[in-house]
Design an enzyme around this catalytic site. Structure first.
Site, mmCIF file in Angstrom:
data_model
loop_
_atom_site.group_PDB
_atom_site.id
_atom_site.type_symbol
_atom_site.label_atom_id
_atom_site.label_comp_id
_atom_site.label_asym_id
_atom_site.label_seq_id
_atom_site.Cartn_x
_atom_site.Cartn_y
_atom_site.Cartn_z
ATOM 1 N N LYS A 14 2.791 39.740 -10.412
ATOM 2 C CA LYS A 14 1.806 40.169 -9.402
ATOM 3 C C LYS A 14 1.957 39.390 -8.092
ATOM 4 O O LYS A 14 1.965 39.981 -7.019
ATOM 5 C CB LYS A 14 0.362 39.981 -9.918
ATOM 6 C CG LYS A 14 0.041 40.748 -11.195
ATOM 7 C CD LYS A 14 -1.428 40.658 -11.561
ATOM 8 C CE LYS A 14 -1.923 39.270 -11.930
ATOM 9 N NZ LYS A 14 -1.353 38.726 -13.182
ATOM 10 N N ARG A 89 -10.481 41.070 -13.557
ATOM 11 C CA ARG A 89 -9.898 40.711 -14.848
ATOM 12 C C ARG A 89 -10.802 41.131 -16.000
ATOM 13 O O ARG A 89 -10.442 40.898 -17.163
ATOM 14 C CB ARG A 89 -9.712 39.188 -14.901
ATOM 15 C CG ARG A 89 -8.297 38.716 -14.554
ATOM 16 C CD ARG A 89 -8.314 37.213 -14.673
ATOM 17 N NE ARG A 89 -7.033 36.614 -14.919
ATOM 18 C CZ ARG A 89 -6.216 36.174 -13.968
ATOM 19 N NH1 ARG A 89 -6.508 36.331 -12.699
ATOM 20 N NH2 ARG A 89 -5.091 35.568 -14.291
ATOM 21 N N ARG A 128 8.580 29.372 -15.635
ATOM 22 C CA ARG A 128 7.839 29.056 -14.415
ATOM 23 C C ARG A 128 7.217 27.655 -14.518
ATOM 24 O O ARG A 128 7.178 26.910 -13.541
ATOM 25 C CB ARG A 128 6.744 30.107 -14.181
ATOM 26 C CG ARG A 128 5.997 29.906 -12.875
ATOM 27 C CD ARG A 128 5.057 31.050 -12.581
ATOM 28 N NE ARG A 128 3.789 30.893 -13.267
ATOM 29 C CZ ARG A 128 2.797 31.789 -13.220
ATOM 30 N NH1 ARG A 128 2.948 32.917 -12.545
ATOM 31 N NH2 ARG A 128 1.666 31.579 -13.852
ATOM 32 N N ARG A 134 1.916 23.940 -12.553
ATOM 33 C CA ARG A 134 0.617 24.448 -12.993
ATOM 34 C C ARG A 134 0.286 23.942 -14.385
ATOM 35 O O ARG A 134 1.064 24.114 -15.327
ATOM 36 C CB ARG A 134 0.620 25.984 -12.981
ATOM 37 C CG ARG A 134 0.388 26.539 -11.599
ATOM 38 C CD ARG A 134 0.405 28.042 -11.581
ATOM 39 N NE ARG A 134 -0.517 28.670 -12.533
ATOM 40 C CZ ARG A 134 -0.872 29.942 -12.460
ATOM 41 N NH1 ARG A 134 -0.395 30.718 -11.492
ATOM 42 N NH2 ARG A 134 -1.706 30.449 -13.353
ATOM 43 N N ARG A 145 -3.888 32.504 -22.669
ATOM 44 C CA ARG A 145 -4.064 33.405 -21.514
ATOM 45 C C ARG A 145 -3.628 34.824 -21.866
ATOM 46 O O ARG A 145 -4.264 35.795 -21.438
ATOM 47 C CB ARG A 145 -3.273 32.872 -20.305
ATOM 48 C CG ARG A 145 -3.924 31.623 -19.706
ATOM 49 C CD ARG A 145 -2.961 30.810 -18.877
ATOM 50 N NE ARG A 145 -2.442 31.534 -17.739
ATOM 51 C CZ ARG A 145 -1.269 31.264 -17.150
ATOM 52 N NH1 ARG A 145 -0.482 30.294 -17.631
ATOM 53 N NH2 ARG A 145 -0.893 31.937 -16.115
HETATM 54 P P1 AMP Z 1 -3.754 33.365 -11.982
HETATM 55 O O1 AMP Z 1 -3.197 32.500 -10.919
HETATM 56 O O2 AMP Z 1 -4.160 34.738 -11.490
HETATM 57 O O3 AMP Z 1 -2.881 33.431 -13.214
HETATM 58 O O4 AMP Z 1 -5.121 32.680 -12.451
HETATM 59 C C1 AMP Z 1 -5.133 31.396 -13.063
HETATM 60 C C2 AMP Z 1 -6.447 31.169 -13.762
HETATM 61 O O5 AMP Z 1 -7.531 31.246 -12.820
HETATM 62 C C3 AMP Z 1 -6.805 32.188 -14.843
HETATM 63 O O6 AMP Z 1 -6.197 31.892 -16.090
HETATM 64 C C4 AMP Z 1 -8.335 32.045 -14.883
HETATM 65 O O7 AMP Z 1 -8.712 30.875 -15.566
HETATM 66 C C5 AMP Z 1 -8.684 31.856 -13.411
HETATM 67 N N1 AMP Z 1 -8.937 33.139 -12.741
HETATM 68 C C6 AMP Z 1 -8.222 33.698 -11.714
HETATM 69 N N2 AMP Z 1 -8.743 34.883 -11.357
HETATM 70 C C7 AMP Z 1 -9.803 35.096 -12.168
HETATM 71 C C8 AMP Z 1 -10.749 36.153 -12.317
HETATM 72 N N3 AMP Z 1 -10.673 37.255 -11.570
HETATM 73 N N4 AMP Z 1 -11.714 36.016 -13.267
HETATM 74 C C9 AMP Z 1 -11.796 34.924 -14.027
HETATM 75 N N5 AMP Z 1 -10.943 33.902 -13.956
HETATM 76 C C10 AMP Z 1 -9.950 33.974 -13.037
#
Ligand code: AMP
Length: 189
Positions: A14, A89, A128, A134, A145
């Site tokens: 994404k 999400r 990654r 991260r 996740r």
């Molecule tokens: P990402 O960078 O999109 O993989 O997001 C990393 C982490 O941030 C996720 O595993 C969640 O813990 C949190 N997170 C990001 N976006 C959301 C969302 N829309 N709703 C809830 N948690 C989020």
């Protein structure tokens, strides 16, 4: 002005595809994961709250996330369009996004789904993790996740199908091939 949701599991590409689309179309980009990581880095109260969930592979509660999203959206110039990356999400988040955009006289114009098998996601995220720095890109948290994605996020595929705006694209192959498929959807809007 187009509002696009880029959708897929963790590791589906994404962020990478959003960057290419931003460069090509001049869209604004909201990555909720990036917003939260910036808050953590800045040591804010929100960042401290978010860190506990993120490091554990869990989602931040919907009510908090919806407020963050609205504030981020309202702060953007929004000239060409906005790509929502990592939001929604959950179904409540999708409903909140729909209501928020309706209040502002607009809507989500397309959901772009990147479809990638789980084995590939795991491999990509482990790789990654070697360079991303991260805390959540380790095998145990990745597995959590992916579980959260399947239980809480993947029902959105059906939800957006019913909305009539789901566009599923194969999320593996070359970056250019994947991007061309996304551009074909966007150009037809
Ligand atoms: P990402 O960078 O999109 O993989 O997001 C990393 C982490 O941030 C996720 O595993 C969640 O813990 C949190 N997170 C990001 N976006 C959301 C969302 N829309 N709703 C809830 N948690 C989020």
């Amino acid at each position: 002005m187009k509002n696009l949701v880029i959708f897929g599991a963790p590791g589906s590409g994404k962020g990478t595809q959003s960057d290419i689309l931003v460069a090509k179309y001049g869209f604004d980009h909201i990555s909720t994961g990036d917003v939260l990581r910036a808050e953590i880095k800045a040591g804010t109260e929100l960042g401290n709250t978010a860190k506990g969930y993120i490091d554990n592979g869990q989602l931040i509660p919907d009510s908090l996330m919806v407020d963050i999203l609205a504030a981020t959206y309202d702060a953007l110039p929004k000239t060409k369009g906005v790509i929502f990356d990592g939001f929604p999400r959950t179904i409540p988040q999708a409903e909140a996004l729909k209501a928020m955009l309706a209040e502002r006289g607009t809507a989500v114009h397309a959901m772009l789904e990147l479809n990638v098998p789980d084995e590939m996601l795991m491999e990509r995220l482990i790789n990654r993790g070697k360079t991303s720095g991260r805390a959540d890109d380790n095998e145990e948290t990745i597995a959590k996740r992916l579980g959260v994605y399947h239980s809480q996020t993947s029902p959105l595929i059906e939800w957006y199908e019913k909305e009539g705006i789901r566009n599923s694209v194969q999320g593996y192959g070359s970056l250019e091939e994947i991007n061309a498929k996304l551009c074909a959807v966007i150009d037809a809007l």
